[in-house]
Scaffold this motif. Structure first.
Motif, PDB file in Angstrom:
ATOM      1  N   VAL A   1       0.867  -1.179   0.000  1.00  0.00           N
ATOM      2  CA  VAL A   1       0.000   0.000   0.000  1.00  0.00           C
ATOM      3  C   VAL A   1       0.902   1.226   0.000  1.00  0.00           C
ATOM      4  CG1 VAL A   1      -1.877   1.225   1.168  1.00  0.00           C
ATOM      5  CG2 VAL A   1      -1.755  -1.272   1.259  1.00  0.00           C
ATOM      6  N   ILE A   2       1.260   1.680  -1.172  1.00  0.00           N
ATOM      7  CA  ILE A   2       2.205   2.786  -1.323  1.00  0.00           C
ATOM      8  C   ILE A   2       1.939   3.497  -2.646  1.00  0.00           C
ATOM      9  CG2 ILE A   2       3.977   1.367  -2.446  1.00  0.00           C
ATOM     10  CD1 ILE A   2       6.074   2.954  -0.794  1.00  0.00           C
ATOM     11  N   ILE A   3       2.171   4.786  -2.667  1.00  0.00           N
ATOM     12  CA  ILE A   3       1.950   5.574  -3.885  1.00  0.00           C
ATOM     13  C   ILE A   3       3.284   5.677  -4.614  1.00  0.00           C
ATOM     14  CG2 ILE A   3       1.134   7.762  -4.841  1.00  0.00           C
ATOM     15  CD1 ILE A   3      -0.306   8.221  -2.133  1.00  0.00           C
ATOM     16  N   ASP A   4       3.455   4.898  -5.678  1.00  0.00           N
ATOM     17  CA  ASP A   4       4.728   4.929  -6.403  1.00  0.00           C
ATOM     18  C   ASP A   4       4.663   5.718  -7.703  1.00  0.00           C
ATOM     19  OD1 ASP A   4       3.182   3.145  -7.803  1.00  0.00           O
ATOM     20  OD2 ASP A   4       4.347   1.387  -7.223  1.00  0.00           O
ATOM     21  N   GLU A   5       3.444   6.059  -8.161  1.00  0.00           N
ATOM     22  CA  GLU A   5       3.297   6.960  -9.295  1.00  0.00           C
ATOM     23  C   GLU A   5       2.012   7.758  -9.137  1.00  0.00           C
ATOM     24  OE1 GLU A   5       2.711   5.148 -13.082  1.00  0.00           O
ATOM     25  OE2 GLU A   5       1.686   3.413 -12.236  1.00  0.00           O
ATOM     26  N   VAL A   6       2.011   8.984  -9.652  1.00  0.00           N
ATOM     27  CA  VAL A   6       0.858   9.861  -9.450  1.00  0.00           C
ATOM     28  C   VAL A   6       0.085  10.136 -10.732  1.00  0.00           C
ATOM     29  CG1 VAL A   6       1.747  10.962  -7.372  1.00  0.00           C
ATOM     30  CG2 VAL A   6       2.363  11.889  -9.602  1.00  0.00           C
ATOM     31  N   GLY A   7       0.530   9.574 -11.855  1.00  0.00           N
ATOM     32  CA  GLY A   7      -0.238   9.709 -13.086  1.00  0.00           C
ATOM     33  C   GLY A   7       0.463  10.514 -14.158  1.00  0.00           C
ATOM     34  N   ILE A   8      -0.303  10.809 -15.202  1.00  0.00           N
ATOM     35  CA  ILE A   8       0.220  11.565 -16.347  1.00  0.00           C
ATOM     36  C   ILE A   8      -0.277  12.997 -16.276  1.00  0.00           C
ATOM     37  CG2 ILE A   8       0.259  11.740 -18.863  1.00  0.00           C
ATOM     38  CD1 ILE A   8      -0.237   8.710 -18.957  1.00  0.00           C
TER      39      ILE A   8
ATOM     40  N   ALA B   1       8.573   7.629  -3.114  1.00  0.00           N
ATOM     41  CA  ALA B   1       7.265   6.981  -2.966  1.00  0.00           C
ATOM     42  C   ALA B   1       6.821   6.906  -1.504  1.00  0.00           C
ATOM     43  CB  ALA B   1       7.300   5.593  -3.595  1.00  0.00           C
ATOM     44  N   LEU B   2       7.686   6.408  -0.623  1.00  0.00           N
ATOM     45  CA  LEU B   2       7.301   6.251   0.777  1.00  0.00           C
ATOM     46  C   LEU B   2       7.091   7.600   1.476  1.00  0.00           C
ATOM     47  CD1 LEU B   2       6.623   4.390   3.091  1.00  0.00           C
ATOM     48  CD2 LEU B   2       9.065   4.217   3.627  1.00  0.00           C
ATOM     49  N   PRO B   3       8.024   8.574   1.323  1.00  0.00           N
ATOM     50  CA  PRO B   3       7.778   9.881   1.945  1.00  0.00           C
ATOM     51  C   PRO B   3       6.487  10.534   1.442  1.00  0.00           C
ATOM     52  CG  PRO B   3      10.068   9.698   1.287  1.00  0.00           C
ATOM     53  CD  PRO B   3       9.372   8.506   0.725  1.00  0.00           C
ATOM     54  N   PHE B   4       6.204  10.418   0.134  1.00  0.00           N
ATOM     55  CA  PHE B   4       4.990  11.011  -0.407  1.00  0.00           C
ATOM     56  C   PHE B   4       3.750  10.310   0.154  1.00  0.00           C
ATOM     57  CE2 PHE B   4       1.568  11.537  -3.499  1.00  0.00           C
ATOM     58  CZ  PHE B   4       1.594  12.915  -3.700  1.00  0.00           C
ATOM     59  N   THR B   5       3.820   8.991   0.291  1.00  0.00           N
ATOM     60  CA  THR B   5       2.706   8.232   0.869  1.00  0.00           C
ATOM     61  C   THR B   5       2.471   8.655   2.318  1.00  0.00           C
ATOM     62  OG1 THR B   5       3.260   6.340  -0.548  1.00  0.00           O
ATOM     63  CG2 THR B   5       1.792   5.925   1.305  1.00  0.00           C
ATOM     64  N   MET B   6       3.565   8.847   3.072  1.00  0.00           N
ATOM     65  CA  MET B   6       3.443   9.323   4.448  1.00  0.00           C
ATOM     66  C   MET B   6       2.738  10.675   4.489  1.00  0.00           C
ATOM     67  SD  MET B   6       7.184   8.453   6.033  1.00  0.00           S
ATOM     68  CE  MET B   6       7.758   6.769   6.276  1.00  0.00           C
ATOM     69  N   PHE B   7       3.177  11.586   3.625  1.00  0.00           N
ATOM     70  CA  PHE B   7       2.585  12.929   3.575  1.00  0.00           C
ATOM     71  C   PHE B   7       1.087  12.846   3.278  1.00  0.00           C
ATOM     72  CE2 PHE B   7       1.201  16.409   0.774  1.00  0.00           C
ATOM     73  CZ  PHE B   7       1.329  17.485   1.646  1.00  0.00           C
ATOM     74  N   ALA B   8       0.719  12.029   2.274  1.00  0.00           N
ATOM     75  CA  ALA B   8      -0.677  11.928   1.859  1.00  0.00           C
ATOM     76  C   ALA B   8      -1.549  11.306   2.952  1.00  0.00           C
ATOM     77  CB  ALA B   8      -0.779  11.105   0.576  1.00  0.00           C
TER      78      ALA B   8
END
Length: 334
Positions: free
Chosen positions: A112-119, A131-138
Motif C-alpha cells: 500500500v504505497i503511492i509509487d506513481e501519481v499519473g500523467i 514513494a514512501l515519503p509522499f505516501t506518508m505525507f498523503a
C-alpha cells in the motif's frame, strides 16, 4: 455476504451504547471550550465501539482477508490505539504523528504505497525513492484532515459514509474484494454510530474514531489508485481536503500559524449561515461531498491529470472566495 454487515451494525449499536455508559466513569468525556458546538460535557470514544464491531465480526467471515493484509490490519490497529489514548488525554501530537508515520511504513509491507501519481500534461510522473515519503505525507495529511472536520454532530460520520460508499463502488466495479468488504464493514458500523451521534449527539466518536476512519479511508484511497486517476481520489475525499487546505492557506495569508485553532472551518461558517442549524449544515456538506464523489467516479484512468488538477484547484479557489465573503459578512476573526 450480507449477514456480516448486519451483525456489524447490531454489534456496533451495542458496543457504542456500552462506551456511552462507561465513558464518563473512565474519563472519556469531551468538555466544551470556545470552539465547541456543544455546551455540556459529552461522552466520547465511540470509535472504540464501532472499530471493535468491525474487528470482531470481519475475521469470522473473512479471515483470509486478514491473513492477506496482516500489515495493513496491524497499522490500522496502532492508529486506533493512539486514538484511544488521545481520547483519554494520554497521547501528545508528536506521539500521534510518530504512530501515523510508523503505521504508514507498515502499510508499505503490504504494497500500500503511492509509487506513481499519473500523467500530467503528457509527462508520466513516477516517484521512485520519494514513494514512501509522499505516501506518508498523503496519509498523515488526510487522516488529520478528517480529524479536523469532526466538529459537528454527525459530520465526520456522514462525510465518511459518503466517501466509503464511493470506495465501495470502486471496489465493486473493479472486483476488489478487500475494498468492498472494508468499505461496507465500516459503513455499517458508522450507520449504527449515527443513531447516537446525529444531532443532538449523545456521544462523540473521538480520535479513536476519526483517526481510525481517516487512516482506513487513506488505505482505500491508495488502493484505488490502481483503478482511477489520482485527482479522482482528491474529488472522492474532497470536503476534508478542501477544508484543511483553505483554512491553512487563510491562516498563513493572515500571518498566523497554519496549525493555530479558530472557528473558521467549513462547518463553523456554514452552521452560522444556516442559523445555527446543525442538521442542515451536516446534510449540506454530506450532499456536497456526494456531488464531488460522483464527479471523481466519472474520471477515467487514461485522462491527462494535469487538466483534472486544474479543475480541482479551480474548486479550491472558488470555495476560498465564497467562504471568504461569508467570513467577512459574519465578521469572523480568521
Amino acid at each position: 455476504m450480507y449477514l456480516e454487515f448486519v451483525l456489524i451494525f447490531i454489534l456496533s449499536l451495542v458496543l457504542v451504547a456500552l462506551v456511552k455508559y462507561y465513558a464518563p466513569k473512565i474519563g472519556l468525556v469531551d468538555e466544551p471550550n470556545s470552539r465547541s458546538s456543544h455546551s455540556s460535557i459529552i461522552p466520547r470514544g465511540a470509535g472504540i465501539g464501532f472499530y471493535l464491531a468491525v474487528v470482531i465480526i470481519m475475521p469470522i467471515f473473512h479471515f483470509d482477508q486478514v491473513l492477506l493484509n496482516t500489515w495493513t490490519c496491524l497499522a490500522v490497529f496502532l492508529v486506533f490505539i493512539v486514538g484511544v489514548l488521545d481520547d483519554h488525554h494520554d497521547a501528545s501530537p508528536n506521539t500521534k504523528f510518530i504512530v501515523l508515520i510508523l503505521s504508514t511504513i507498515l502499510l508499505s509491507f503490504d504494497g500500500v504505497i503511492i509509487d506513481e501519481v499519473g500523467i500530467f500534461f503528457g509527462v508520466d510522473i513516477t516517484l521512485g525513492w520519494l514513494a514512501l515519503p509522499f505516501t506518508m505525507f498523503a496519509i498523515v495529511g488526510f487522516t488529520n484532515a478528517l480529524n479536523l472536520i469532526d466538529g459537528l454532530d454527525g459530520l465526520a460520520a456522514t462525510v465518511s459514509i459518503v466517501v466509503l460508499g464511493s470506495f465501495l463502488a470502486v471496489g465493486y466495479m473493479h472486483d476488489d474484494f478487500f475494498m468492498m468488504v472494508t468499505s461496507m464493514a465500516f459503513l455499517s458500523a458508522l450507520l449504527a454510530f449515527l443513531v447516537f451521534n446525529w444531532h443532538p449527539a449523545s456521544i462523540f466518536m473521538g480520535d479513536s474514531g476519526s483517526l481510525t476512519l481517516g487512516f482506513v479511508i487513506s488505505v482505500l484511497a491508495v488502493k484505488s489508485l490502481a483503478y482511477m486517476p489520482t485527482v479522482s481520489i482528491l474529488f472522492i475525499t474532497a470536503i476534508p481536503i478542501f477544508d484543511t487546505l483553505i483554512v491553512m492557506i487563510r491562516r498563513k495569508l493572515n500571518g498566523r500559524s497554519a496549525f493555530s485553532a479558530d472557528r473558521c472551518h467549513f462547518h463553523h461558517i456554514l452552521r452560522h449561515f444556516f442559523a445555527e442549524d446543525t442538521k442542515k449544515t451536516v446534510l449540506f456538506l454530506g450532499v456536497l461531498q456526494g456531488i464531488y464523489s460522483l464527479t471523481g467516479l466519472q474520471l477515467d484512468k487514461t485522462m491527462d491529470e494535469g487538466y483534472l488538477l486544474i479543475l480541482f484547484a479551480f474548486n479550491i479557489v472558488l470555495l476560498y472566495m465564497f467562504l471568504g465573503a461569508m467570513i467577512k459578512r459574519q465578521k469572523r476573526d480568521c
